[in-house]
Design a protein around this motif. Structure first.
Motif, mmCIF file in Angstrom:
data_model
loop_
_atom_site.group_PDB
_atom_site.id
_atom_site.type_symbol
_atom_site.label_atom_id
_atom_site.label_comp_id
_atom_site.label_asym_id
_atom_site.label_seq_id
_atom_site.Cartn_x
_atom_site.Cartn_y
_atom_site.Cartn_z
ATOM 1 N N LYS A 135 0.770 -1.325 -0.070
ATOM 2 C CA LYS A 135 0.083 -0.003 0.001
ATOM 3 C C LYS A 135 0.771 1.135 -0.121
ATOM 4 O O LYS A 135 0.389 2.254 -0.687
ATOM 5 C CB LYS A 135 -0.783 -0.139 1.292
ATOM 6 C CG LYS A 135 -2.030 -1.116 1.078
ATOM 7 C CD LYS A 135 -2.616 -1.532 2.554
ATOM 8 C CE LYS A 135 -3.449 -2.634 2.293
ATOM 9 N NZ LYS A 135 -3.244 -3.622 3.567
ATOM 10 N N GLU A 136 1.869 1.223 0.563
ATOM 11 C CA GLU A 136 2.848 2.489 0.687
ATOM 12 C C GLU A 136 3.477 2.632 -0.379
ATOM 13 O O GLU A 136 4.461 3.472 -0.500
ATOM 14 C CB GLU A 136 3.856 2.329 1.954
ATOM 15 C CG GLU A 136 3.167 2.510 3.479
ATOM 16 C CD GLU A 136 2.656 1.355 3.892
ATOM 17 O OE1 GLU A 136 3.197 0.195 3.811
ATOM 18 O OE2 GLU A 136 1.517 1.252 4.148
ATOM 19 N N GLY A 137 3.460 1.683 -1.413
ATOM 20 C CA GLY A 137 4.191 1.565 -2.874
ATOM 21 C C GLY A 137 5.529 1.004 -2.937
ATOM 22 O O GLY A 137 6.241 1.267 -3.808
ATOM 23 N N ARG A 138 5.900 0.537 -1.903
ATOM 24 C CA ARG A 138 7.422 -0.002 -1.946
ATOM 25 C C ARG A 138 7.307 -1.302 -2.676
ATOM 26 O O ARG A 138 6.308 -2.210 -2.605
ATOM 27 C CB ARG A 138 7.915 -0.527 -0.555
ATOM 28 C CG ARG A 138 8.390 0.897 0.306
ATOM 29 C CD ARG A 138 8.688 0.609 1.532
ATOM 30 N NE ARG A 138 7.305 0.113 2.268
ATOM 31 C CZ ARG A 138 7.351 0.018 3.576
ATOM 32 N NH1 ARG A 138 8.586 0.341 4.371
ATOM 33 N NH2 ARG A 138 6.208 -0.718 4.066
ATOM 34 N N GLU A 139 8.251 -1.666 -3.466
ATOM 35 C CA GLU A 139 8.089 -2.750 -4.395
ATOM 36 C C GLU A 139 9.082 -4.072 -3.897
ATOM 37 O O GLU A 139 10.472 -3.635 -3.523
ATOM 38 C CB GLU A 139 8.394 -2.390 -5.869
ATOM 39 C CG GLU A 139 7.746 -1.305 -6.297
ATOM 40 C CD GLU A 139 8.116 -0.993 -7.812
ATOM 41 O OE1 GLU A 139 9.347 -1.510 -8.207
ATOM 42 O OE2 GLU A 139 7.516 -0.115 -8.246
ATOM 43 N N ALA A 140 8.792 -5.105 -4.057
ATOM 44 C CA ALA A 140 9.595 -6.272 -3.794
ATOM 45 C C ALA A 140 9.720 -6.956 -4.891
ATOM 46 O O ALA A 140 8.700 -7.815 -5.308
ATOM 47 C CB ALA A 140 9.010 -7.241 -2.523
ATOM 48 N N THR A 141 10.943 -7.073 -5.577
ATOM 49 C CA THR A 141 11.074 -8.079 -6.839
ATOM 50 C C THR A 141 11.106 -9.408 -6.486
ATOM 51 O O THR A 141 11.716 -9.918 -5.465
ATOM 52 C CB THR A 141 12.563 -7.622 -7.605
ATOM 53 O OG1 THR A 141 12.483 -6.264 -7.657
ATOM 54 C CG2 THR A 141 12.650 -8.288 -8.834
ATOM 55 N N ILE A 142 10.249 -10.060 -7.207
ATOM 56 C CA ILE A 142 10.257 -11.763 -7.120
ATOM 57 C C ILE A 142 11.448 -12.353 -8.204
ATOM 58 O O ILE A 142 12.210 -13.175 -7.650
ATOM 59 C CB ILE A 142 8.955 -12.293 -7.280
ATOM 60 C CG1 ILE A 142 7.868 -11.598 -6.470
ATOM 61 C CG2 ILE A 142 8.804 -13.818 -7.097
ATOM 62 C CD1 ILE A 142 7.849 -11.990 -5.075
ATOM 63 N N ARG A 143 11.421 -11.838 -9.289
ATOM 64 C CA ARG A 143 12.235 -12.697 -10.259
ATOM 65 C C ARG A 143 12.764 -11.578 -11.340
ATOM 66 O O ARG A 143 11.987 -10.520 -11.452
ATOM 67 C CB ARG A 143 11.407 -13.771 -10.896
ATOM 68 C CG ARG A 143 10.991 -15.026 -10.229
ATOM 69 C CD ARG A 143 10.389 -15.984 -11.045
ATOM 70 N NE ARG A 143 11.245 -16.320 -12.181
ATOM 71 C CZ ARG A 143 10.766 -16.765 -13.554
ATOM 72 N NH1 ARG A 143 9.295 -16.760 -13.644
ATOM 73 N NH2 ARG A 143 11.508 -17.222 -14.609
ATOM 74 N N MET A 144 13.916 -11.789 -11.492
ATOM 75 C CA MET A 144 14.469 -11.148 -12.938
ATOM 76 C C MET A 144 14.423 -11.941 -14.140
ATOM 77 O O MET A 144 15.311 -12.992 -13.882
ATOM 78 C CB MET A 144 15.823 -10.608 -12.464
ATOM 79 C CG MET A 144 15.774 -9.516 -11.380
ATOM 80 S SD MET A 144 14.890 -7.892 -11.509
ATOM 81 C CE MET A 144 15.995 -7.326 -12.971
#
Lengths: 247, 247
Positions: A68-77
């Motif tokens: 909700k705060e807009g922070r992103e967590a990358t799962i895969r590249m």
DNA sequence: CGGAGGGTTGAGATTCATCAACGCGTGTGG
DNA sequence: CCACACGCGTTGATGAATCTCAACCCTCCG
């Protein structure tokens, strides 16, 4: 149909198509299409339903979650030859991830219906999918324990090690496949911490100049090896590798 | 053979066996066997090869990884009806995880060969496995973004929410399925931090007394909901849920 | 009664994120 | 051709958050 494949020049055959019959391949590609997407384009958002499986012909994507705060967590590249959404299709419910192009890319869209039908019709294809999803899951396990118990230096070291093994393991220099800020987000650290960690790694014989990693010797990364990663390593058990000797 | 199943009293049929034919089930169970294991018993270690798929008849297991310093990162906590090693069997190479009984348990061992043979022979079974592994992967995604971007309170809140939905969502009280130290390790935080976070959650209407969680009202946990979790929620979109209204 | 294990509480140390500034290369427009 | 802006990466100072260490309580059980 089949000449879709010839339009895509893969170095090695994508895992998705491994050992498939011509016929099976034909069915899969029958309703598929290629499409060019610009950098930063969002192909799919959290909450959407997965209508297609994506196979990267050229370029690179990433999958990630946002809160909700807009922070992103990358799962895969992901890079050319990789696929995504195969797993999501079998999760039931809407997609838990966003998919975004990180560079201009050419993507093969394979319809969900074709995938699900072919799983039932072709056990080789089903096995391929199982292997792919299991592989993703394995990577996820590594991410989880990296974020739980490993320091930034260790996370980066392990990341470099796997890239090195993937790259064939035969050069002392190799390239980072993505921008540093992308990699640092994938590893769950800030770009600043990433940069500072790289400096520490010079003492360990790992030097990063721009996008290229330079190793002092072939075993500089062994320090970061796991028992189950060692099994993938062409040099496993060799005299020079201190880590392998222990196990 | 088939009376192995009758020895196990499942509340609901394990996902592994969903919609399988009698015949297929018979083949799978043909070479399987039940075994009792004491608490803390290690069923399998990192680096071993996966010889069996484990289905929990009674009790509970956990899967985890250990690093050189001996720190442990829990990957999954599993209960009766759950399975593990299905994914590992298709990863290739040795197991990346340890498997340990957390309570005295009764486990059904299904040989790897039977599983792999049945994947090729029965597309329904292959689909079941795909769904199961995809589901694990989804959970892993949640773990990853939780550890990347969520505070302890948020991680715990989301954990409670999923337990609540699983439990049927109909009571304001429900039980923690595991010890707090197990849960905190699974969430990647220390028992101390876990305990302190619980105190903060009282202000949000979530009270934990020993092993039971007491909610002030049915929507106390909505605060921690995700778009893709909302889709699993029986109350989704209902007026009382502030989170659902937004999406 | 005494010990062991789980859980809680407190004080201190450490680590990483945050905020801010700057260097550097690239591309663009005047 | 130069000036400038922009994005990426780096460096430094600061602060907040969590881990660590330590003590303590409680319950269960021999």
């Amino acid at each position: 149909m089949i000449d879709l494949l010839s339009q895509m020049r893969f170095a090695t055959k994508p895992q998705l198509f491994q050992a498939l019959s011509e016929e099976s391949l034909g069915v899969l590609l029958g309703h598929s299409f290629l499409q060019d997407v610009p950098a930063n384009k969002l192909l799919l958002q959290q909450g959407d339903t997965a209508s297609h499986l994506y196979l990267i012909a050229e370029g690179s994507l990433r999958t990630f979650r946002v809160d909700k705060e807009g922070r992103e967590a990358t799962i895969r590249m992901l890079q050319a030859g990789n696929t995504c959404m195969e797993a999501v299709m079998f999760m039931g419910g809407p997609s838990p991830i966003n998919v975004q192009a990180v560079t201009p890319s050419r993507i093969l869209f394979i319809p969900e219906k074709a995938v699900k039908a072919q799983v039932l019709a072709d056990s080789q294809f089903a096995t391929n999918l199982l292997r792919i999803v299991a592989h993703h899951y394995k990577n996820a396990m590594h991410q989880i324990d990296a974020m739980n118990i490993k320091s930034p230096v260790q996370r980066i070291g392990y990341y470099f090690l796997t890239r090195h093994i993937e790259a064939g393991h035969d050069h002392l220099d190799f390239e980072l496949p993505f921008q540093k800020q992308q990699i640092s987000n994938y590893l769950g650290i800030t770009p600043e911490t990433f940069s500072r960690a790289l400096k520490q790694m010079k003492d360990l014989g790992i030097d990063v100049d721009n996008q290229t990693i330079k190793l002092r010797d072939a075993f500089s990364l062994c320090h970061f090896c796991d028992p189950d990663t060692a099994a993938m390593c062409p040099k496993q058990g060799s005299a020079g590798c201190t880590a392998c000797k222990n196990s």
